[in-house]
Motif scaffolding. Sequence first.
Motif, PDB file in Angstrom:
ATOM      1  N   SER A 100       2.636   2.687   2.097  1.00 35.63           N
ATOM      2  CA  SER A 100       3.840   1.653   2.305  1.00 35.63           C
ATOM      3  C   SER A 100       3.274   0.740   3.496  1.00 35.63           C
ATOM      4  N   ARG A 152       5.618  -2.544  -5.292  1.00 33.74           N
ATOM      5  CA  ARG A 152       5.676  -1.157  -5.670  1.00 33.74           C
ATOM      6  C   ARG A 152       4.292  -0.782  -6.007  1.00 33.74           C
ATOM      7  N   THR A 187       6.362   1.584  -1.668  1.00 34.23           N
ATOM      8  CA  THR A 187       7.253   0.560  -1.879  1.00 34.23           C
ATOM      9  C   THR A 187       7.336  -0.260  -0.384  1.00 34.23           C
ATOM     10  N   ALA A 195      11.261  -0.681   1.623  1.00 26.33           N
ATOM     11  CA  ALA A 195      11.631   0.522   0.965  1.00 26.33           C
ATOM     12  C   ALA A 195      12.852   0.283   0.070  1.00 26.33           C
TER      13      ALA A 195
END
Length: 526
Positions: free
Chosen positions: A92, A106, A124, A127
């Motif tokens: 991430s 994503r 992601t 988030a």
Amino acid sequence: MPTDAPSGVRRRGRIARSVLGRWLWHSLASRLMLLVLVFLTVPVLLYDQFRRADEATQRLLLTSAQRQGELVARALEPELTNADRSALPTLSGALARFTDDRTRLRLLVRPRGGAVDGFYYVATAPALPTADLDQERRQLAALGILDRLGGSCAENATLAMRVPQSSGGEEVLSSITPITTPFGCWALVTSHATEGYVASSLGRPYWRTPAVQAAAAVYLVMAILVLTVLAGVWRSLRRFGDLARDIVGGEGDGGGKGTGSFAARNRVPELSGVAEDFDRLVDTLRDSAQSLRRAAEDNAHAFKTPIAVIRQSVEPLRRALPPDSARSQRALAMIETSVDKLDGLVSFARRMDEAAADLLAPARRRVDLSGLVERMSDGYAGVLAERRLRLRSRVEAGLIVRASEETLETIVENLVENAVSFSPVEGVVSVSLARADSWVELMVEDDGPGVEADNLNRIFERYFSQRQPGRGLPDGAGEDAQADGEHFGIGLWIVRRNVEAFGGRVRAENRAEGGFRMTVALPVAG
């Protein structure tokens, strides 16, 4: 057989086309229909053009998003090549380096050896709630995107898929880029929640975009307003015309005059000035008609009195003159003949003035023409039998026209008198009344010699007559009949003027089987 149409048919065709052209060009109804057609056609043409332009914009947006996804995927590929399960939580942070307020990323992965559609979200940026990710994955699976991607892990696709967010609103998935590594098949999904993507038609029909719906609403309101205004003007003019017929026609007024006024009964403010002008015009016409009738009556009375005196004075002269004086007797006969002719001319002049007065302000009331023709036919049967003529009558019941009953009686009387004038002994005079579409047709036929083709139109001219002396109805029943059998040729002229005054038409023709036919057509009362 000649191939060219007769000149009369061609002329009528040209007249009909000319009338239609004038109606299309000047009629408010035709313009209203044309405006409706424009309002229906323009949106279709504009929508098609704008949709094509929007499709080109979509292609540019998706191509740009796809290139962006490819660049991010190439930048992430070195990290993903060496990634294993322990590195998944750190991805991430790697994605965050490539996101901004316009782009969201994503990362999904299908471990090697897993099911074809066994993709899992591993990172992601920024988030997202788990519910949003589950919704997005279900949509990708439902569209078969994960199946196709998992089969080869080589398809770089544009998506144009809208995904609702739990926080409200939605975002657009624009592209999905595959990356193959020893760990498995990775899928980098690029999405956008910016106005440029959300307000576009990506992922939905073009007509559902806010801009198109707003434009359609404005256009619809404008079209309704314009058409409402024009339709209101058209209805107002129609009501004004109905009002004119009610007032001028004298509906329900036995005197033949309308009641009220345009200005008093008009409800359209913009037509107030016109209504007042119409009131003045109607009053002028009525006054003129009344003046003509009074002048006709006064003049006839003024002339009839000296004529009667001359006629009475001739009798003493006849008794005083010697019977054997041929010259004196001839002069006396010429005086009597001239007095009779002068008497007829006075009656003729009075009728001409009265006919002109009737045309200036004709009463228009609903008249049962069927009942009127039946009553008149019954009255003529006995009279014609005395002249050794037969009457055949065929009348369709319930035919109503808008006219004056007195004027209609004059029309029927003159037509029958004309037929009697030319009918041979033992001949048949036929009177029929029937409906033909929106017209009521009165037809009077006889067994006479007919009329020369060159004179068919002339018989409606004033002073034109081909009647034989002494063939009119008795007691001067017709407008043309005089005491000495002389005709002045105004009967059919009056018929045509009266018929045309009520919006009708009259036609004369020779019958193929012999004889003559007169046809009067009047509009059926609405």
